[in-house]
Scaffold this active site. Structure first.
Site, mmCIF file in Angstrom:
data_model
loop_
_atom_site.group_PDB
_atom_site.id
_atom_site.type_symbol
_atom_site.label_atom_id
_atom_site.label_comp_id
_atom_site.label_asym_id
_atom_site.label_seq_id
_atom_site.Cartn_x
_atom_site.Cartn_y
_atom_site.Cartn_z
ATOM 1 N N THR A 151 -64.901 -28.547 29.387
ATOM 2 C CA THR A 151 -66.275 -28.596 29.902
ATOM 3 C C THR A 151 -66.378 -29.387 31.192
ATOM 4 O OG1 THR A 151 -67.235 -28.347 27.723
ATOM 5 C CG2 THR A 151 -68.614 -29.427 29.335
ATOM 6 N N THR A 197 -62.847 -31.575 25.380
ATOM 7 C CA THR A 197 -62.997 -32.674 24.410
ATOM 8 C C THR A 197 -62.537 -32.313 22.994
ATOM 9 O OG1 THR A 197 -65.281 -32.037 23.967
ATOM 10 C CG2 THR A 197 -64.919 -33.727 25.653
ATOM 11 N N ASP A 198 -62.528 -31.008 22.671
ATOM 12 C CA ASP A 198 -62.243 -30.637 21.273
ATOM 13 C C ASP A 198 -60.947 -31.253 20.752
ATOM 14 O OD1 ASP A 198 -64.503 -29.142 21.448
ATOM 15 O OD2 ASP A 198 -63.585 -27.230 20.879
ATOM 16 N N LYS A 211 -62.774 -37.290 17.889
ATOM 17 C CA LYS A 211 -64.072 -36.717 18.235
ATOM 18 C C LYS A 211 -64.875 -36.646 16.940
ATOM 19 C CE LYS A 211 -66.300 -32.823 20.544
ATOM 20 N NZ LYS A 211 -66.178 -31.568 21.291
HETATM 21 N N1 GLU Z 1 -63.982 -26.217 23.471
HETATM 22 C C1 GLU Z 1 -63.744 -26.577 24.822
HETATM 23 C C2 GLU Z 1 -62.616 -27.581 24.973
HETATM 24 O O1 GLU Z 1 -62.372 -28.409 24.145
HETATM 25 C C3 GLU Z 1 -64.966 -27.074 25.530
HETATM 26 C C4 GLU Z 1 -65.505 -28.330 24.916
HETATM 27 C C5 GLU Z 1 -65.432 -29.499 25.821
HETATM 28 O O2 GLU Z 1 -64.694 -29.580 26.779
HETATM 29 O O3 GLU Z 1 -66.175 -30.426 25.532
HETATM 30 O O4 GLU Z 1 -61.941 -27.528 25.948
#
Ligand code: GLU
Length: 436
Positions: free
Chosen positions: A104, A180-181, A259
């Site tokens: 993201t 973040t995942d 997370k």
């Molecule tokens: N699911 C994606 C990832 O982990 C987007 C979520 C994000 O970056 O917060 O890359």
């Protein structure tokens, strides 16, 4: 231009009308014509609805069965984005390398056509956050551009190699922008692969993309670069929002973080202990026991191999333990069971667990409780599992245990050596039990 997300009969209909996402369409139905901009659809959306953005800004889904015709009224423009120019560097600042991996923090949404995602390179990210040029002498590099759920052990290896080289090249800090995942898996992977980094290696992401008013992209990136450039400590860390406000960031040890929320900006929390520090208005409060920053990479060793043939299995009431045999037959070399409570699994799973352990597959036990430590000596069921060869993994987070296992397997160690190393604290992932 494309027809992103459209499939089946709807795709044929749009193609035969010569339509593309972003075009102005007139869609005819029995109850009249509807005009609007053709929106893309998510890959997993159904095949039966065409989505138009109306002039008033609302999106409407129109059922294929009700559509009698589609006409292109005006061709749309391909959504484009050009970032501002590169900020001017200030001489003499610490050198920080931003390694981009995706997520993201590197995405933007185009609200004109609605939902078209544009991926930002780490260089573009830098252009969008010019404050960074006053903090560090920035270099940027895109190592990959993927969502973090698509990361594999091979990606961790590649990232560790590049980060290791950059540390040897003399950067004063490294920032890895990441989805973040699974950022906490990668922070664990880098923690193991980079033994004694001389300076901070900081993972950072964002929960809200940079086109949204509530975005945490810039704040997190500025915080991560500041920490990488100036913190008097070394090691692998995650830097993200500490609370709901924009003023405080939390510094988490790479092997102690998870997370814990799907959408909040302070989704990342240190588990089973306090964070390694906080940062407010550029002021850092850091755990005094963190290793100090060093000059030169003399003590660094880079051990980037990971073997992905390990699995993490959650135990649950009625656990289908035949999965274990399936994994072993499929070539799995190690399993972390995320057991219940102090580290338990139903007795109906014992035979499958014993077979796996006997065949030389490492079987470890972590706990699905967030806090506390595995203790398989308290109940007879825990003792039974230990007798079958299950290795208790203390207070190591399940995800960290999986990554560590893949890393140990990547060194080519046999099962007894893996078991020995899994129960030793290497990077702060395993803490001794302390009396209350
Ligand atoms: N699911 C994606 C990832 O982990 C987007 C979520 C994000 O970056 O917060 O890359």
């Amino acid at each position: 231009m494309s027809l992103e997300g459209y499939r089946g009969r709807l795709l044929e209909l749009l193609r035969s009308a010569g339509a593309s996402v972003g075009d102005e369409l007139v869609v005819s139905t029995a109850s009249g014509d509807v005009e609007g901009t053709l929106m893309p659809r998510y890959q997993l959306s159904d095949q039966l609805h065409l989505v138009l953005k109306l002039k008033n800004g609302y999106n409407v889904g129109m059922a294929l069965g009700r559509i009698s015709g589609v006409r292109v009224k005006g061709k749309g423009r391909e959504p484009s984005f050009s970032p501002p120019p590169r900020p001017r560097a200030t001489a003499g600042l610490p050198k920080v390398l931003i390694l981009g991996t995706g997520g993201t923090i590197a995405s933007r949404v185009d609200y004109r056509t609605g939902g078209v995602k544009a991926a930002l390179s780490s260089e573009e990210l830098y252009h969008l956050v010019p404050e960074l040029s006053g903090i560090a002498d920035i270099s940027t590099e895109a190592t990959m551009n993927i969502y973090s759920e698509n990361m594999t052990a091979e990606h961790w290896s590649a990232l560790a190699r590049r980060a290791g080289d950059a540390l040897k090249e003399g950067f004063d800090g490294i920032v890895v922008t990441h989805g973040t995942d699974t950022m906490h898996y990668t922070s664990a992977a880098l923690s193991f692969a980079l033994d004694s980094p001389p300076v901070p290696v900081v993972l950072v992401g964002s929960q809200r993309s940079s086109d949204r008013p509530s975005s945490d992209s810039a704040t997190n990136l500025i915080g991560a670069v500041t920490f990488a450039a100036r913190a008097p400590v070394s090691g692998v860390f995650v830097v993200m929002h500490a609370g709901p406000g924009d003023d405080e960031l939390a510094i988490h040890a790479g092997v102690r973080v998870r997370k814990l929320h799907t959408s909040r900006r302070d989704a990342f929390r240190s588990v089973n202990g306090a964070p390694a520090g906080t940062m407010k208005d550029g002021e850092m409060r850091l755990d005094q026991s963190l290793p100090p920053r060093r000059s030169g990479a003399a003590g660094l060793s880079v051990i980037p191999g990971f073997d992905g043939r390990a699995s993490l299995l959650k135990v649950y009431p009625g656990f289908h333990s035949s999965l274990i045999g399936d994994l072993v037959r499929g070539g799995c070399r190690g399993i972390v069971l995320e057991g219940t409570g102090l580290g338990h699994a139903p007795s109906s799973s014992y035979a499958d667990i014993a077979d796996a352990a006997k065949s030389g597959v490492f079987v470890g036990m972590s706990s699905q409780c967030m806090n506390g430590s595995v203790r398989m000596t308290v109940y007879d069921t825990g003792r039974d599992l230990a007798k079958l060869g299950v290795v208790p993994l203390g207070d190591m987070l399940s995800e960290v245990a999986l990554v560590k296992l893949m890393w140990l397997l990547g060194q080519g160690y046999d099962s007894p050596k893996v078991a020995d190393m899994m129960t030793k604290n290497l990077r702060g992932e395993l803490r001794e039990r302390r009396p209350l």
